[in-house]
Design a protein around this motif. Structure first.
Motif, mmCIF file in Angstrom:
data_model
loop_
_atom_site.group_PDB
_atom_site.id
_atom_site.type_symbol
_atom_site.label_atom_id
_atom_site.label_comp_id
_atom_site.label_asym_id
_atom_site.label_seq_id
_atom_site.Cartn_x
_atom_site.Cartn_y
_atom_site.Cartn_z
ATOM 1 N N VAL A 1 -4.752 -8.424 -8.097
ATOM 2 C CA VAL A 1 -5.866 -7.360 -7.800
ATOM 3 C C VAL A 1 -6.938 -7.718 -8.811
ATOM 4 C CG1 VAL A 1 -4.114 -5.509 -7.266
ATOM 5 C CG2 VAL A 1 -5.265 -5.657 -9.696
ATOM 6 N N ALA A 2 -8.324 -7.206 -8.082
ATOM 7 C CA ALA A 2 -9.649 -7.718 -8.750
ATOM 8 C C ALA A 2 -9.984 -6.815 -9.874
ATOM 9 C CB ALA A 2 -10.661 -7.710 -7.469
ATOM 10 N N ASN A 3 -10.120 -5.575 -9.543
ATOM 11 C CA ASN A 3 -10.424 -4.349 -10.723
ATOM 12 C C ASN A 3 -9.172 -3.565 -10.588
ATOM 13 O OD1 ASN A 3 -12.951 -5.300 -11.312
ATOM 14 N ND2 ASN A 3 -13.863 -4.787 -9.648
ATOM 15 N N PHE A 4 -9.159 -2.915 -9.442
ATOM 16 C CA PHE A 4 -7.918 -1.878 -9.398
ATOM 17 C C PHE A 4 -7.653 -1.667 -7.907
ATOM 18 C CE2 PHE A 4 -10.608 1.592 -8.134
ATOM 19 C CZ PHE A 4 -9.840 2.360 -7.739
ATOM 20 N N GLU A 5 -6.333 -1.393 -7.418
ATOM 21 C CA GLU A 5 -6.030 -1.394 -6.037
ATOM 22 C C GLU A 5 -4.879 -0.459 -6.010
ATOM 23 O OE1 GLU A 5 -5.852 -4.618 -3.435
ATOM 24 O OE2 GLU A 5 -6.897 -5.820 -4.547
ATOM 25 N N ILE A 6 -4.848 0.502 -4.985
ATOM 26 C CA ILE A 6 -3.805 1.352 -4.696
ATOM 27 C C ILE A 6 -2.993 0.640 -3.592
ATOM 28 C CG2 ILE A 6 -3.114 3.612 -3.988
ATOM 29 C CD1 ILE A 6 -5.524 4.834 -5.300
ATOM 30 N N LEU A 7 -1.857 0.220 -3.870
ATOM 31 C CA LEU A 7 -0.942 -0.498 -2.973
ATOM 32 C C LEU A 7 0.319 0.058 -2.688
ATOM 33 C CD1 LEU A 7 -1.654 -3.982 -4.513
ATOM 34 C CD2 LEU A 7 -2.878 -3.020 -2.625
ATOM 35 N N PRO A 8 1.001 -0.157 -1.545
ATOM 36 C CA PRO A 8 2.138 0.104 -0.989
ATOM 37 C C PRO A 8 3.305 -0.306 -1.965
ATOM 38 C CG PRO A 8 0.947 -0.616 0.823
ATOM 39 C CD PRO A 8 0.167 -1.155 -0.172
ATOM 40 N N ASP A 9 4.543 0.586 -2.230
ATOM 41 C CA ASP A 9 5.491 0.002 -3.010
ATOM 42 C C ASP A 9 6.437 -0.892 -2.213
ATOM 43 O OD1 ASP A 9 6.961 1.441 -1.433
ATOM 44 O OD2 ASP A 9 7.672 3.024 -2.696
ATOM 45 N N ALA A 10 7.530 -1.232 -3.132
ATOM 46 C CA ALA A 10 8.326 -2.406 -2.477
ATOM 47 C C ALA A 10 9.136 -1.963 -1.333
ATOM 48 C CB ALA A 10 9.430 -2.940 -3.705
ATOM 49 N N SER B 1 5.238 10.672 -1.554
ATOM 50 C CA SER B 1 5.435 10.668 -0.187
ATOM 51 C C SER B 1 4.744 9.717 0.448
ATOM 52 C CB SER B 1 5.169 11.910 0.561
ATOM 53 O OG SER B 1 3.810 12.394 0.105
ATOM 54 N N ASP B 2 3.491 8.895 -0.132
ATOM 55 C CA ASP B 2 2.587 7.970 0.549
ATOM 56 C C ASP B 2 3.105 6.758 0.021
ATOM 57 O OD1 ASP B 2 2.037 8.254 -2.031
ATOM 58 O OD2 ASP B 2 -0.199 8.393 -1.660
ATOM 59 N N HIS B 3 4.047 6.510 -0.936
ATOM 60 C CA HIS B 3 4.677 5.204 -1.421
ATOM 61 C C HIS B 3 3.491 4.366 -1.985
ATOM 62 C CE1 HIS B 3 8.586 6.116 0.545
ATOM 63 N NE2 HIS B 3 7.773 6.334 1.555
ATOM 64 N N MET B 4 2.611 4.919 -2.599
ATOM 65 C CA MET B 4 1.489 3.999 -3.314
ATOM 66 C C MET B 4 1.640 3.954 -4.726
ATOM 67 S SD MET B 4 -0.021 3.403 -0.301
ATOM 68 C CE MET B 4 -1.185 2.610 -0.736
ATOM 69 N N ILE B 5 1.320 2.670 -5.168
ATOM 70 C CA ILE B 5 1.360 2.644 -6.512
ATOM 71 C C ILE B 5 -0.121 2.015 -6.893
ATOM 72 C CG2 ILE B 5 2.276 1.051 -8.362
ATOM 73 C CD1 ILE B 5 4.956 0.934 -6.848
ATOM 74 N N GLU B 6 -0.702 2.494 -8.245
ATOM 75 C CA GLU B 6 -1.621 1.902 -8.670
ATOM 76 C C GLU B 6 -1.755 0.799 -9.602
ATOM 77 O OE1 GLU B 6 -6.053 4.098 -10.450
ATOM 78 O OE2 GLU B 6 -4.313 5.140 -9.250
ATOM 79 N N LEU B 7 -2.543 -0.333 -9.399
ATOM 80 C CA LEU B 7 -2.467 -1.365 -10.334
ATOM 81 C C LEU B 7 -3.973 -1.491 -10.812
ATOM 82 C CD1 LEU B 7 -0.184 -4.082 -8.828
ATOM 83 C CD2 LEU B 7 0.369 -2.299 -10.383
ATOM 84 N N TRP B 8 -4.074 -1.991 -12.112
ATOM 85 C CA TRP B 8 -5.492 -2.214 -12.785
ATOM 86 C C TRP B 8 -5.356 -3.707 -13.301
ATOM 87 C CZ3 TRP B 8 -8.659 1.872 -15.647
ATOM 88 C CH2 TRP B 8 -8.627 3.081 -15.020
ATOM 89 N N LEU C 1 0.838 5.277 -13.726
ATOM 90 C CA LEU C 1 2.292 5.877 -13.401
ATOM 91 C C LEU C 1 1.966 6.559 -12.093
ATOM 92 C CD1 LEU C 1 5.088 6.804 -13.804
ATOM 93 C CD2 LEU C 1 4.375 8.481 -15.380
ATOM 94 N N ASN C 2 1.121 7.252 -11.970
ATOM 95 C CA ASN C 2 0.696 8.124 -10.721
ATOM 96 C C ASN C 2 -0.534 7.790 -10.040
ATOM 97 O OD1 ASN C 2 3.034 9.820 -10.950
ATOM 98 N ND2 ASN C 2 1.781 10.930 -12.404
ATOM 99 N N ALA C 3 -0.240 7.546 -8.803
ATOM 100 C CA ALA C 3 -1.709 6.973 -8.037
ATOM 101 C C ALA C 3 -2.242 8.308 -7.316
ATOM 102 C CB ALA C 3 -1.208 5.969 -6.776
ATOM 103 N N ASN C 4 -1.850 8.598 -6.264
ATOM 104 C CA ASN C 4 -2.276 9.803 -5.564
ATOM 105 C C ASN C 4 -1.652 11.051 -5.712
ATOM 106 O OD1 ASN C 4 -4.270 8.258 -4.551
ATOM 107 N ND2 ASN C 4 -2.993 7.785 -2.684
ATOM 108 N N GLN C 5 -0.157 11.146 -6.343
ATOM 109 C CA GLN C 5 0.589 12.242 -6.427
ATOM 110 C C GLN C 5 1.376 12.013 -7.677
ATOM 111 O OE1 GLN C 5 3.197 12.672 -2.927
ATOM 112 N NE2 GLN C 5 1.636 11.919 -1.650
ATOM 113 N N VAL C 6 1.819 13.231 -8.220
ATOM 114 C CA VAL C 6 2.484 13.089 -9.254
ATOM 115 C C VAL C 6 4.161 12.696 -8.860
ATOM 116 C CG1 VAL C 6 3.935 14.649 -11.256
ATOM 117 C CG2 VAL C 6 1.318 15.162 -10.417
#
Length: 321
Positions: free
Chosen positions: A23-32, A49-56, A74-79
């Motif tokens: 990733v360039a700066n940060f991205e919220i991406l789908p999980d495996a 529920s949205d299966h999203m992971i946040e990487l920096w 640890l959390n992207a959009n949800q706990v």
């Protein structure tokens, strides 16, 4: 013959340092689980529920990575819970380590390990946003548990929003390093004059963890052989030159090379078989033809008899004086 002990299944997390995808700066991406997506995070899954992971990316918002060039929140959009399910051998010991850091202040998360249906909390971690905390531990797989879940769960975060904070990096969970060695020598069999002996050792890490700062030592012994000379009472001893008893060592680093192998020669420069010396002349051969001789061997001197006086034939006329 004894039966070798059973080797446990090799266990290792996938993408434990969150280096993939880049990733360039940060991205919220789908999980495996979202393999149909053009870009997703391999290895890791989330209960969101949205299966999203946040990487920096390291350095974004002034936060450096603890290991490598990227880390995860640890959390992207949800706990939610971030986890991986791995096949395991009951009774085996697994090792874990991780880096944890707060985002806005003091953040707390829990480590849960166990069966996928009921993981058990192992430990809680609380860290601020000025430095990474480093933690290690072990886990013994209980009887009957062939699949083990390794999971992170948000407990609290600075500011009251559990969906923000709890950075993770450099995560490992798996079996210890298991280095298997094979050794060979070429050629195999009797050595001839001028033969070059090459020793090779192949090291392969079949364990889950990286074999770091590994030192391998091998010792070769001298070989001797004997061959008779023309005299039956003596022998000429010759040696085939091989590596001496001084150990030859190599230091290798196989970090992040689980399942890989390395091969190198241990005998350098090549050792050659020494030429056999020329046979010595036989010193026990008789050196006389008739009569006694002081140069003959003692046994010959004891068994020899003086030659008889010469025999005269014909008649002789007395000489008048």
């Amino acid at each position: 013959m004894t039966t070798p002990p059973t080797v446990p299944l090799r266990v290792a997390l996938v993408n434990g340092s969150f280096e993939q995808p880049t990733v360039a700066n940060f991205e919220i991406l789908p999980d495996a689980s979202q393999t149909q997506a053009p870009k997703f995070v391999p290895g890791w899954r989330t209960t969101a529920s949205d299966h999203m992971i946040e990487l920096w990316r390291s350095g974004f918002n002034g936060v450096p990575a603890a290991e490598g060039a990227q880390f995860a929140e640890l959390n992207a959009n949800q706990v939610a819970t971030l986890y991986q399910d791995l096949p395991t051998t009951p009774g085996s010991t697994l090792y874990w380590r991780l880096y944890h850091r707060g985002r806005l202040g003091q953040d707390t998360m829990a480590l849960d390990i166990g069966s996928p249906g009921a993981p058990v909390e192992q430990r809680r971690f609380t860290d601020g946003n000025t430095a990474w905390g480093y933690y290690t531990g072990t886990y013994t797989v209980p009887a009957g548990q062939t699949v083990t879940r390794f999971a992170f769960r948000s407990v609290s975060a600075a500011g009251g929003n559990r969906g923000i904070g709890n950075f993770l990096d450099g995560v490992f969970f798996g079996t210890a390093p298991l280095v298997e060695l094979t050794k060979s020598a070429i050629p195999v069999g009797p050595l001839e004059v001028g033969d070059v002996i090459t020793y090779r050792i192949t090291a392969r890490n079949e364990g889950g963890g990286a074999a770091e700062n590994l030192v391998l030592t091998t010792t070769s012994r001298r070989a001797r052989r004997t061959s008779p000379d023309p005299c039956a009472s003596s022998r000429v001893r010759t040696r085939a030159r091989r590596p001496t008893n001084r150990a030859t060592t190599r230091r290798i680093s196989t970090r992040r090379r689980t399942g890989s192998s390395s091969t190198w020669a241990t005998a350098r420069p090549p050792y050659r078989a020494a030429a056999c010396p020329a046979p010595r002349p036989c010193r026990r051969a008789p050196r006389w033809s008739t009569g006694w001789s002081s140069t003959g061997p003692p046994a010959a001197r004891r068994s020899a008899t003086p030659p008889p006086p010469p025999t005269r034939t014909g008649s002789a006329t007395p000489r008048n004086r």
